[in-house]
Write an enzyme that holds these catalytic residues in place. Structure first.
Site, PDB file in Angstrom:
ATOM      1  N   LYS A   1       5.436  -0.951   3.063  1.00 22.79           N
ATOM      2  CA  LYS A   1       5.083  -2.214   2.396  1.00 22.79           C
ATOM      3  C   LYS A   1       6.269  -2.860   1.696  1.00 22.79           C
ATOM      4  O   LYS A   1       6.341  -4.088   1.618  1.00 22.79           O
ATOM      5  CB  LYS A   1       3.952  -1.989   1.405  1.00 22.79           C
TER       6      LYS A   1
ATOM      7  N   GLU B   1       3.357  -4.006  -8.126  1.00 22.07           N
ATOM      8  CA  GLU B   1       3.087  -5.438  -7.942  1.00 22.07           C
ATOM      9  C   GLU B   1       2.415  -5.981  -9.184  1.00 22.07           C
ATOM     10  O   GLU B   1       1.659  -5.274  -9.850  1.00 22.07           O
ATOM     11  CB  GLU B   1       2.120  -5.652  -6.761  1.00 22.07           C
TER      12      GLU B   1
ATOM     13  N   HIS C   1      -9.336 -12.348  -1.182  1.00 19.59           N
ATOM     14  CA  HIS C   1      -8.597 -11.720  -0.079  1.00 19.59           C
ATOM     15  C   HIS C   1      -8.845 -12.589   1.145  1.00 19.59           C
ATOM     16  O   HIS C   1      -9.966 -12.664   1.648  1.00 19.59           O
ATOM     17  CB  HIS C   1      -9.081 -10.280   0.155  1.00 19.59           C
TER      18      HIS C   1
ATOM     19  N   ARG D   1      -2.688  -4.176  14.273  1.00 27.88           N
ATOM     20  CA  ARG D   1      -3.720  -3.610  15.168  1.00 27.88           C
ATOM     21  C   ARG D   1      -4.930  -4.528  15.138  1.00 27.88           C
ATOM     22  O   ARG D   1      -4.957  -5.484  14.373  1.00 27.88           O
ATOM     23  CB  ARG D   1      -4.155  -2.241  14.633  1.00 27.88           C
TER      24      ARG D   1
ATOM     25  N   ARG E   1     -20.923  -4.600   7.053  1.00 25.95           N
ATOM     26  CA  ARG E   1     -20.610  -3.262   7.559  1.00 25.95           C
ATOM     27  C   ARG E   1     -21.758  -2.327   7.204  1.00 25.95           C
ATOM     28  O   ARG E   1     -22.018  -2.072   6.024  1.00 25.95           O
ATOM     29  CB  ARG E   1     -19.326  -2.734   6.935  1.00 25.95           C
TER      30      ARG E   1
HETATM   31  P1  ADP Z   1      -4.394  -1.210   1.558  1.00 23.93           P
HETATM   32  O1  ADP Z   1      -3.307  -1.296   2.583  1.00 23.93           O
HETATM   33  O2  ADP Z   1      -4.475   0.121   0.886  1.00 23.93           O
HETATM   34  O3  ADP Z   1      -5.705  -1.705   2.063  1.00 23.93           O
HETATM   35  P2  ADP Z   1      -3.734  -3.778   0.357  1.00 23.93           P
HETATM   36  O4  ADP Z   1      -2.356  -4.080  -0.062  1.00 23.93           O
HETATM   37  O5  ADP Z   1      -4.180  -4.366   1.654  1.00 23.93           O
HETATM   38  O6  ADP Z   1      -3.933  -2.194   0.394  1.00 23.93           O
HETATM   39  O7  ADP Z   1      -4.750  -4.195  -0.768  1.00 23.93           O
HETATM   40  C1  ADP Z   1      -6.130  -3.877  -0.691  1.00 23.93           C
HETATM   41  C2  ADP Z   1      -6.907  -4.670  -1.728  1.00 23.93           C
HETATM   42  O8  ADP Z   1      -6.435  -4.387  -3.054  1.00 23.93           O
HETATM   43  C3  ADP Z   1      -6.767  -6.183  -1.601  1.00 23.93           C
HETATM   44  O9  ADP Z   1      -7.688  -6.707  -0.677  1.00 23.93           O
HETATM   45  C4  ADP Z   1      -7.074  -6.621  -3.021  1.00 23.93           C
HETATM   46  O10 ADP Z   1      -8.456  -6.595  -3.256  1.00 23.93           O
HETATM   47  C5  ADP Z   1      -6.448  -5.542  -3.868  1.00 23.93           C
HETATM   48  N1  ADP Z   1      -5.050  -5.884  -4.251  1.00 23.93           N
HETATM   49  C6  ADP Z   1      -3.925  -5.516  -3.613  1.00 23.93           C
HETATM   50  N2  ADP Z   1      -2.823  -5.987  -4.238  1.00 23.93           N
HETATM   51  C7  ADP Z   1      -3.261  -6.687  -5.305  1.00 23.93           C
HETATM   52  C8  ADP Z   1      -2.617  -7.426  -6.362  1.00 23.93           C
HETATM   53  N3  ADP Z   1      -1.305  -7.524  -6.444  1.00 23.93           N
HETATM   54  N4  ADP Z   1      -3.398  -8.014  -7.294  1.00 23.93           N
HETATM   55  C9  ADP Z   1      -4.748  -7.915  -7.236  1.00 23.93           C
HETATM   56  N5  ADP Z   1      -5.400  -7.231  -6.286  1.00 23.93           N
HETATM   57  C10 ADP Z   1      -4.694  -6.625  -5.325  1.00 23.93           C
END
Ligand code: ADP
Length: 518
Positions: free
Chosen positions: A130, A214, A222, A306, A353
């Protein structure tokens, strides 16, 4: 095989005839269906726990992998490649989860002289870490969530970076996925223990403990963009999916389009997504995830290299079969999408789901035999399932049983269709998330589209306190009574096997007993 060639390649040059589907459950069946529609043969693989699964029967051939634990079956690269070569496959489709985002798997497939249905290994690698993905995206001019450029080395650095970014922050595993290795920090003195927790969880889940930081965004949505890229260099954006209804960072309900995305914003998101794909030389189907702040700003979150669980909502509003396009692109042919870089959605689609989890019990994963299954149908409904009556649901794998989708001309009609389909669905044998979805469909905030990633935290308790809807309880009771009736009739027939039994409708009998019919 000549017929397959003509059908599959539509006069093109695809070398694909037979595909190994390196997955299980609903996505394996979904891919097998796409293979058959493309005129290709499909080879299934299965662990001992999945011997009787629908995907095994749907395929043209099936190869046993071994014991149920994923490490001994669906994660065993050598076994999968041996299965593909032994059955004369030209390609392997990884589905989602398992090995789908492992660069080493994609490489091993290519080294064995097979085609990997997915992007080049280098693109998987670039997006798999990431922090590297964030650096690449920044270089391509795409906004990323403010955060550290690399994993933090120790607690002191984590503390300094948190002060620089400002609380609250989110600690995240650099090789993360599935919400694992994530810790929200709202107070500076929580940093040390959160870092330890995130680190050890990441180490356990991914074998790599690196954690970065972050800025935690408050109440974003999202929003993710589906892209397709083919060998001609063409990249198209198939609009957004709204995936804000999550539990522990895991999606539960998705829709397309999002009520928060205007055509202008869709264009901007699409441009960012296609630029992201271009920056890593992407090929095939991929998804760029963004967080959309209440202010309208959006930030790159990660790319999933994917097919995704929620891909069908996009298919329903864009009239595209993403898995068939994946196969076509893997065969070296141009995608079939007509139109420009960015397309317009038609109507609205929602996905629920259906998982083997008990919402009334903190979404505790459940196991058991599916004793009875009535699948919803009718206008605008799609069921992408991986189990049928008689199948055992174990705790070895992901709890997803099926995806229920509803399409409608408007969001309101899609929601109403979803409600009636959820009422038609009957699953007897184990608890599922069905009642949770019905609650959400009836929730005024959801109906108004007032959702963000904290939705479930805010309304979850209220929803889950409500008892399951009466008609749902009744439908399950009727089905269970019917099963009991059938067993009794069978037992009787067995004991008097010489006398012919007249089978009455068990449904009618059971319904009469439940007072639903006279
Ligand atoms: P993973 O790869 O583990 O699924 P992601 O980076 O895709 O992790 O994040 C999954 C979820 O976590 C996002 O859909 C959101 O709900 C929350 N999230 C991730 N980063 C942040 C952030 N910086 N601030 C607020 N929520 C976040």
């Amino acid at each position: 095989m000549t017929d397959n060639r003509q059908l599959g390649a539509e006069g093109g040059v695809s070398p694909l005839r037979r595909i190994l589907v390196a997955n299980r459950g609903e996505i394996a069946l979904r891919i097998i269906r796409a293979c058959h529609e493309e005129g290709l043969e499909a080879v299934a693989v299965y662990s001992d726990a999945d011997r009787l699964s629908p995907h095994v029967r749907a395929a043209n051939a099936a190869v046993a992998l071994g014991a149920p634990p994923a490490a001994e079956s669906y994660l065993d690269i050598a076994k999968l490649i041996a299965a593909a070569t032994a059955t004369g496959c030209q390609a392997i489709h990884p589905g989602y989860g398992f090995l789908s985002e492992r660069e080493t798997f994609a490489r091993a497939v290519q080294d064995a002289g097979l085609i990997f249905v997915g992007p080049p290994p280098a693109a998987i690698k670039a997006m798999g870490d990431k922090t590297e993905a964030r650096r690449r995206m920044q270089a391509a001019g795409i906004p990323v969530v403010p955060g550290t450029a690399a994993p933090v080395r120790d607690a002191a650095e984590a503390r300094r970076e948190t002060q620089r970014l400002g609380l609250p922050v989110l600690l995240k595993a650099a090789s993360g996925g599935g919400g694992k290795g994530m810790r929200l920090v709202r107070a500076l003195d929580e940093i040390e223990s959160a870092l330890r927790g995130a680190h050890s969880e990441a180490e356990k889940a991914f074998g790599a403990g690196a954690v970065y930081i972050e800025k935690y965004l408050e109440r974003p949505r999202h929003i993710e963009i589906q892209i397709l890229a083919d060998r001609s260099g063409r990249v198209v954006s198939l609009g957004e999916r709204e995936c804000s209804i999550q539990r522990r960072h895991q999606k539960l309900i998705e829709e397309a389009p999002s009520v928060a995305v205007t055509p202008a914003l869709r264009r901007r998101l699409g441009e960012a997504a296609t630029a992201a794909a271009g920056a890593v030389g992407y090929l095939g189907a991929g998804t760029i995830e963004f967080l959309l702040a209440p202010t309208g700003e959006f930030y790159f979150l990660e790319m999933n290299t994917r097919i995704q669980v929620e891909h069908p909502v996009t298919e329903l509003v864009y009239g595209v079969d993403l898995v068939r396009e994946q196969l076509r692109i893997a065969g070296g042919e141009p995608m079939r999408i007509r139109g420009g870089v960015s397309l317009e959605p038609r109507g609205h689609a929602i996905e629920c789901r259906i998982t083997a989890e008990d919402p009334a019990n903190g979404f505790l994963p459940a196991s058991g035999k599916v004793q009875y299954l009535r699948v919803p149908a009718g206008p605008g409904i799609r069921w992408d399932g991986g189990v049928e009556a008689g199948n055992d649901v174990t705790l070895f794998y992901d709890p997803l049983l099926a995806k229920l989708l509803a399409w409608g001309e408007t969001r309101e009609i899609a929601i109403r269709r979803m409600r009636r389909a959820l009422r038609e669905l009957v699953i007897v044998g184990l608890p599922t998330s069905q009642s949770f979805h019905l609650w959400v469909m009836d929730d005024p905030e959801f109906r108004r589209g007032e959702i963000d990633i904290t939705y479930l935290e805010r309304v979850g308790a209220r929803l889950l306190e409500a008892p399951p809807p009466d008609d749902l309880v009744q439908a399950v009771a009727v089905a269970a009574a019917m099963l009991a009736d059938e067993r009794r009739t069978e037992a009787k027939a067995d004991s008097r096997s010489d006398s012919p039994t007249v089978r009455r409708s068990a449904w009618a009998d059971a319904a009469r007993r439940e007072g639903l019919r006279s």
